[in-house]
Scaffold this motif. Sequence first.
Motif, PDB file in Angstrom:
ATOM      1  N   LEU A 114     -27.180 -17.583 -13.913  1.00 15.19           N
ATOM      2  CA  LEU A 114     -26.852 -18.346 -12.716  1.00 15.19           C
ATOM      3  C   LEU A 114     -25.821 -17.617 -11.865  1.00 15.19           C
ATOM      4  CD1 LEU A 114     -27.319 -20.872 -11.046  1.00 15.19           C
ATOM      5  CD2 LEU A 114     -25.577 -22.021 -12.426  1.00 15.19           C
ATOM      6  N   ASN A 115     -24.758 -17.140 -12.496  1.00 13.67           N
ATOM      7  CA  ASN A 115     -23.747 -16.373 -11.760  1.00 13.67           C
ATOM      8  C   ASN A 115     -24.164 -14.914 -11.733  1.00 13.67           C
ATOM      9  OD1 ASN A 115     -21.924 -18.522 -11.195  1.00 13.67           O
ATOM     10  ND2 ASN A 115     -21.387 -18.517 -13.363  1.00 13.67           N
ATOM     11  N   TYR A 116     -24.131 -14.348 -10.543  1.00 11.67           N
ATOM     12  CA  TYR A 116     -24.623 -12.983 -10.362  1.00 11.67           C
ATOM     13  C   TYR A 116     -23.543 -11.954 -10.674  1.00 11.67           C
ATOM     14  CZ  TYR A 116     -26.684  -8.832  -8.321  1.00 11.67           C
ATOM     15  OH  TYR A 116     -27.184  -7.576  -8.135  1.00 11.67           O
ATOM     16  N   ASN A 117     -23.902 -10.975 -11.470  1.00  9.97           N
ATOM     17  CA  ASN A 117     -23.082  -9.797 -11.704  1.00  9.97           C
ATOM     18  C   ASN A 117     -23.809  -8.625 -11.082  1.00  9.97           C
ATOM     19  OD1 ASN A 117     -21.024 -11.003 -13.455  1.00  9.97           O
ATOM     20  ND2 ASN A 117     -22.734 -11.307 -14.874  1.00  9.97           N
ATOM     21  N   VAL A 118     -23.092  -7.805 -10.324  1.00  8.55           N
ATOM     22  CA  VAL A 118     -23.712  -6.663  -9.658  1.00  8.55           C
ATOM     23  C   VAL A 118     -24.518  -5.869 -10.681  1.00  8.55           C
ATOM     24  CG1 VAL A 118     -23.282  -4.536  -8.377  1.00  8.55           C
ATOM     25  CG2 VAL A 118     -21.873  -6.571  -7.940  1.00  8.55           C
ATOM     26  N   THR A 119     -25.795  -5.663 -10.365  1.00  8.63           N
ATOM     27  CA  THR A 119     -26.725  -5.009 -11.284  1.00  8.63           C
ATOM     28  C   THR A 119     -27.587  -4.025 -10.511  1.00  8.63           C
ATOM     29  OG1 THR A 119     -26.803  -7.035 -12.624  1.00  8.63           O
ATOM     30  CG2 THR A 119     -28.555  -5.430 -12.990  1.00  8.63           C
ATOM     31  N   ALA A 120     -27.464  -2.755 -10.843  1.00  4.76           N
ATOM     32  CA  ALA A 120     -28.277  -1.727 -10.179  1.00  4.76           C
ATOM     33  C   ALA A 120     -29.758  -2.061 -10.347  1.00  4.76           C
ATOM     34  CB  ALA A 120     -27.975  -0.355 -10.779  1.00  4.76           C
ATOM     35  N   GLY A 121     -30.506  -1.928  -9.269  1.00  6.70           N
ATOM     36  CA  GLY A 121     -31.936  -2.170  -9.298  1.00  6.70           C
ATOM     37  C   GLY A 121     -32.333  -3.625  -9.135  1.00  6.70           C
ATOM     38  N   ASP A 122     -31.351  -4.525  -9.033  1.00  9.30           N
ATOM     39  CA  ASP A 122     -31.669  -5.934  -8.820  1.00  9.30           C
ATOM     40  C   ASP A 122     -32.000  -6.144  -7.346  1.00  9.30           C
ATOM     41  OD1 ASP A 122     -31.113  -8.768 -10.424  1.00  9.30           O
ATOM     42  OD2 ASP A 122     -30.986  -8.948  -8.247  1.00  9.30           O
ATOM     43  N   GLU A 123     -32.908  -7.071  -7.077  1.00 11.40           N
ATOM     44  CA  GLU A 123     -33.323  -7.344  -5.704  1.00 11.40           C
ATOM     45  C   GLU A 123     -32.170  -7.833  -4.830  1.00 11.40           C
ATOM     46  OE1 GLU A 123     -36.438 -10.299  -5.900  1.00 11.40           O
ATOM     47  OE2 GLU A 123     -35.212 -11.641  -7.101  1.00 11.40           O
ATOM     48  N   VAL A 124     -31.145  -8.391  -5.411  1.00  9.28           N
ATOM     49  CA  VAL A 124     -29.978  -8.839  -4.649  1.00  9.28           C
ATOM     50  C   VAL A 124     -29.281  -7.644  -3.995  1.00  9.28           C
ATOM     51  CG1 VAL A 124     -27.706  -9.966  -4.827  1.00  9.28           C
ATOM     52  CG2 VAL A 124     -29.680 -10.909  -6.042  1.00  9.28           C
ATOM     53  N   GLU A 125     -29.345  -6.499  -4.631  1.00 11.67           N
ATOM     54  CA  GLU A 125     -28.703  -5.307  -4.074  1.00 11.67           C
ATOM     55  C   GLU A 125     -29.403  -4.835  -2.798  1.00 11.67           C
ATOM     56  OE1 GLU A 125     -25.657  -4.411  -5.117  1.00 11.67           O
ATOM     57  OE2 GLU A 125     -25.990  -6.226  -6.310  1.00 11.67           O
ATOM     58  N   ASP A 126     -30.667  -5.232  -2.603  1.00 11.20           N
ATOM     59  CA  ASP A 126     -31.349  -4.950  -1.337  1.00 11.20           C
ATOM     60  C   ASP A 126     -30.728  -5.771  -0.204  1.00 11.20           C
ATOM     61  OD1 ASP A 126     -33.380  -3.019  -2.141  1.00 11.20           O
ATOM     62  OD2 ASP A 126     -34.251  -4.665  -3.281  1.00 11.20           O
ATOM     63  N   MET A 127     -30.370  -7.024  -0.499  1.00  9.11           N
ATOM     64  CA  MET A 127     -29.692  -7.840   0.504  1.00  9.11           C
ATOM     65  C   MET A 127     -28.319  -7.251   0.812  1.00  9.11           C
ATOM     66  SD  MET A 127     -28.372 -11.848   0.647  1.00  9.11           S
ATOM     67  CE  MET A 127     -29.123 -12.175  -0.887  1.00  9.11           C
ATOM     68  N   PHE A 128     -27.617  -6.796  -0.229  1.00 10.42           N
ATOM     69  CA  PHE A 128     -26.315  -6.174  -0.018  1.00 10.42           C
ATOM     70  C   PHE A 128     -26.444  -4.959   0.906  1.00 10.42           C
ATOM     71  CE2 PHE A 128     -23.027  -3.094  -1.061  1.00 10.42           C
ATOM     72  CZ  PHE A 128     -21.874  -3.858  -0.895  1.00 10.42           C
ATOM     73  N   ALA A 129     -27.433  -4.119   0.653  1.00 12.44           N
ATOM     74  CA  ALA A 129     -27.641  -2.928   1.489  1.00 12.44           C
ATOM     75  C   ALA A 129     -27.991  -3.313   2.923  1.00 12.44           C
ATOM     76  CB  ALA A 129     -28.732  -2.042   0.883  1.00 12.44           C
ATOM     77  N   LEU A 130     -28.856  -4.315   3.070  1.00 13.25           N
ATOM     78  CA  LEU A 130     -29.256  -4.779   4.402  1.00 13.25           C
ATOM     79  C   LEU A 130     -28.055  -5.300   5.176  1.00 13.25           C
ATOM     80  CD1 LEU A 130     -31.420  -5.614   6.537  1.00 13.25           C
ATOM     81  CD2 LEU A 130     -31.653  -7.767   5.252  1.00 13.25           C
ATOM     82  N   LEU A 131     -27.284  -6.189   4.570  1.00 16.41           N
ATOM     83  CA  LEU A 131     -26.144  -6.779   5.274  1.00 16.41           C
ATOM     84  C   LEU A 131     -25.019  -5.765   5.481  1.00 16.41           C
ATOM     85  CD1 LEU A 131     -26.124 -10.358   3.738  1.00 16.41           C
ATOM     86  CD2 LEU A 131     -26.987  -9.626   5.981  1.00 16.41           C
ATOM     87  N   SER A 132     -24.909  -4.795   4.592  1.00 19.96           N
ATOM     88  CA  SER A 132     -23.943  -3.702   4.802  1.00 19.96           C
ATOM     89  C   SER A 132     -24.283  -2.935   6.070  1.00 19.96           C
ATOM     90  CB  SER A 132     -23.942  -2.734   3.611  1.00 19.96           C
ATOM     91  OG  SER A 132     -23.462  -3.352   2.453  1.00 19.96           O
ATOM     92  N   GLU A 133     -25.565  -2.682   6.267  1.00 19.50           N
ATOM     93  CA  GLU A 133     -26.004  -1.961   7.455  1.00 19.50           C
ATOM     94  C   GLU A 133     -25.773  -2.792   8.718  1.00 19.50           C
ATOM     95  OE1 GLU A 133     -27.402   1.022   9.950  1.00 19.50           O
ATOM     96  OE2 GLU A 133     -26.624   1.071   7.900  1.00 19.50           O
ATOM     97  N   VAL A 134     -26.051  -4.085   8.651  1.00 15.94           N
ATOM     98  CA  VAL A 134     -25.804  -4.956   9.799  1.00 15.94           C
ATOM     99  C   VAL A 134     -24.315  -4.912  10.147  1.00 15.94           C
ATOM    100  CG1 VAL A 134     -25.846  -7.320  10.677  1.00 15.94           C
ATOM    101  CG2 VAL A 134     -27.742  -6.492   9.273  1.00 15.94           C
ATOM    102  N   LYS A 135     -23.473  -5.047   9.137  1.00 21.45           N
ATOM    103  CA  LYS A 135     -22.020  -5.047   9.358  1.00 21.45           C
ATOM    104  C   LYS A 135     -21.548  -3.696   9.913  1.00 21.45           C
ATOM    105  CE  LYS A 135     -17.645  -6.262   7.302  1.00 21.45           C
ATOM    106  NZ  LYS A 135     -16.902  -6.663   6.136  1.00 21.45           N
TER     107      LYS A 135
END
Length: 176
Positions: free
Chosen positions: A81-102
């Motif tokens: 339930l609680n997310y821990n940063v995990t290489a290769g997880d689909e959540v890291e795609d959102m992180f990359a996307l929003l990093s680029e927006v920012k």
Amino acid sequence: MEVVALVSGGKDSCFAMMRCLDYGHKVVALANLIPLDDAVDELDSYMYQTVGHQIVVSYAKCMGLPLFRRRIRGSTREQGLNYNVTAGDEVEDMFALLSEVKRQIPSISAVSSGAIASDYQRLRVESVCSRLGLVSLAYLWKQDQTLLLEEMVQNLSYFSLFNCLNQHTKKDSLTL
């Protein structure tokens, strides 16, 4: 606040964006995660709705906003339930996307999402926002879904966007 709206092409993310406007925020960009393979419409994803992602381009055109997109390369790896940063997880795609927006629009201070009932999704959006120093706006969170749908039906600005999308789609289909 200046907001980037996470949009899937579905009604919930669109209405969440409209709710941001109701609360006085300024939506300055749209962000969308899409399947890696163009032939795939819906991913088997715990995190993302991808059916309807094709219409998001029309959202941006109708609203006159920049659209940031990223292909989903990761998969569901961290299932707690609680997310821990995990290489290769689909959540890291959102992180990359929003990093680029920012990076491209540094004035953005918040992210809108259409999360209504999924703690799994909401907590992951909040995790990404926290890591980027952004506020997560989930105005639909835990709203009664029947009342929410009734409100969507009654909200004229919501349907104005869909009317614009309908007209845009008809124009596009005529030129094909």
